[in-house]
Design a protein around this motif. Structure first.
Motif, short mmCIF file in Angstrom:
data_model
loop_
_atom_site.label_atom_id
_atom_site.label_comp_id
_atom_site.label_asym_id
_atom_site.label_seq_id
_atom_site.Cartn_x
_atom_site.Cartn_y
_atom_site.Cartn_z
N LEU A 136 89.01 16.15 40.03
CA LEU A 136 88.02 16.74 40.95
C LEU A 136 87.14 18.02 40.10
O LEU A 136 86.20 18.52 40.41
CB LEU A 136 88.33 17.59 42.17
N LEU A 137 87.73 18.16 38.75
CA LEU A 137 87.15 19.33 37.99
C LEU A 137 86.00 18.70 37.24
O LEU A 137 86.26 17.51 36.62
CB LEU A 137 88.23 19.87 37.25
N ASN A 138 84.97 19.41 37.18
CA ASN A 138 83.49 18.78 36.25
C ASN A 138 83.95 19.57 34.88
O ASN A 138 83.53 20.81 34.64
CB ASN A 138 82.44 19.17 37.01
N VAL A 139 84.21 18.83 33.81
CA VAL A 139 84.50 19.49 32.74
C VAL A 139 83.54 18.52 31.53
O VAL A 139 83.77 18.67 30.50
CB VAL A 139 85.85 18.86 32.20
N SER A 140 82.31 18.18 32.25
CA SER A 140 81.37 17.83 31.47
C SER A 140 80.60 18.72 30.72
O SER A 140 80.15 18.50 29.55
CB SER A 140 80.30 17.06 32.37
N HIS A 141 80.49 20.06 31.04
CA HIS A 141 80.17 21.07 30.06
C HIS A 141 80.92 22.38 30.23
O HIS A 141 81.66 22.48 31.17
CB HIS A 141 78.64 21.35 30.36
#
Length: 276
Positions: A136-141
């Motif tokens: 669920l973590l957004n690690v895209s940036h």
């Protein structure tokens, strides 16, 4: 007889061919299964490495606590909206959604807001997030608040006992530069009166303390005083106990006065009966 022998030979040959074919098929399946198991292990390793997030949850938590207590009250007072380009914005906190899904059930009981599992400590809930809900973590940036901890003086909040360490001029200059860049990005001077006042406030509150000459202390403008539900409950209970105490004292004194009056009346009646 000759035909029968030839048929028997042909039957044995066909059985031998079938046996060889069976062995070849089994060997192919074994090799293929081995390759598939190797692929599965590789995928598992890749998946195991994929959810490793190189961002300190504890330092990110400390950074957000500082933003909430030492910055946001003044931002709300100015009715200023922080841009999403600002690294102090809540959307730029990698763990913000997970932190909002923490349910504090009791003193030593926490609940996961995603799957409703309960834990005996917040640290166990954090481990649960890392193991079960890392997807669920957004690690895209880059959205790691821990990266700006140096500018926000996180070590002062994280250390229960202040450590006396020798000041490093290079580190102080680096943190001051980062702090000033945050002020410029989040509260641009040309963004209006509120932005200008907050820009000046941010420099005084955070940036001026990044020096080895012993200038201002961090958080010199104060912070938000949080009142928890437990604090309110304890305050109400204390007031109720005080009220009961004073009522008890009042009733006790009133009873003592009533007893004194009755004793005086009895003594007077006794004195009148004595001469006879």
């Amino acid at each position: 007889m000759v035909c029968l022998r030839e048929r028997m030979k042909m039957g044995k040959r066909s059985e031998w061919v079938a046996f060889c074919f069976l062995c070849f098929s089994l060997s192919l399946q074994t090799i293929q299964g081995y390759k598939e198991s190797e692929t599965a292990r590789t995928l598992k390793l890749e998946q195991g490495d994929a959810h490793e997030v190189h961002c300190s949850r504890e330092r990110s938590k400390a950074a957000w606590k500082i933003i909430e207590e030492y910055l946001m009250p003044f931002v709300e007072e100015e009715r200023y909206q922080i841009s999403r380009r600002c690294r102090l914005h809540s959307d730029n906190d990698l763990y913000r959604d997970q932190e909002q899904h923490k349910i504090h059930v009791g003193v030593n009981e926490w609940q996961c807001g995603y799957c409703r599992k309960r834990f005996y400590g917040e640290n166990y809930l954090d481990q649960h997030f890392d193991n079960r809900h890392y997807d669920l973590l957004n690690v895209s940036h880059s959205r790691c608040l821990a990266d700006i901890c140096g500018a926000l003086h996180c070590d002062l909040v994280m250390d229960s006992v202040p450590r006396k360490t020798k000041c490093n001029p290079a580190a102080a200059a680096k943190n001051q530069h980062l702090c000033e860049s945050l002020a410029d990005t989040c509260f641009p001077v040309n963004g209006g009166p509120s932005a200008g006042r907050l820009h000046e406030f941010f420099l005084r509150q955070f940036c001026d303390a990044h020096t080895c000459t012993g200038g201002r202390k961090p958080f010199s403008r104060g912070h938000r005083k949080t009142r928890s539900i437990f604090y309110l409950f304890a305050s109400i209970l204390t007031l109720m106990l005080l009220a009961l105490f004073y009522i008890f004292i009042y009733m006790h004194r009133r009873g003592m006065k009533g007893g004194t009056v009755e004793l005086k009346r009895i003594s007077k009646s006794v004195q009148k009966k004595k001469p006879s």
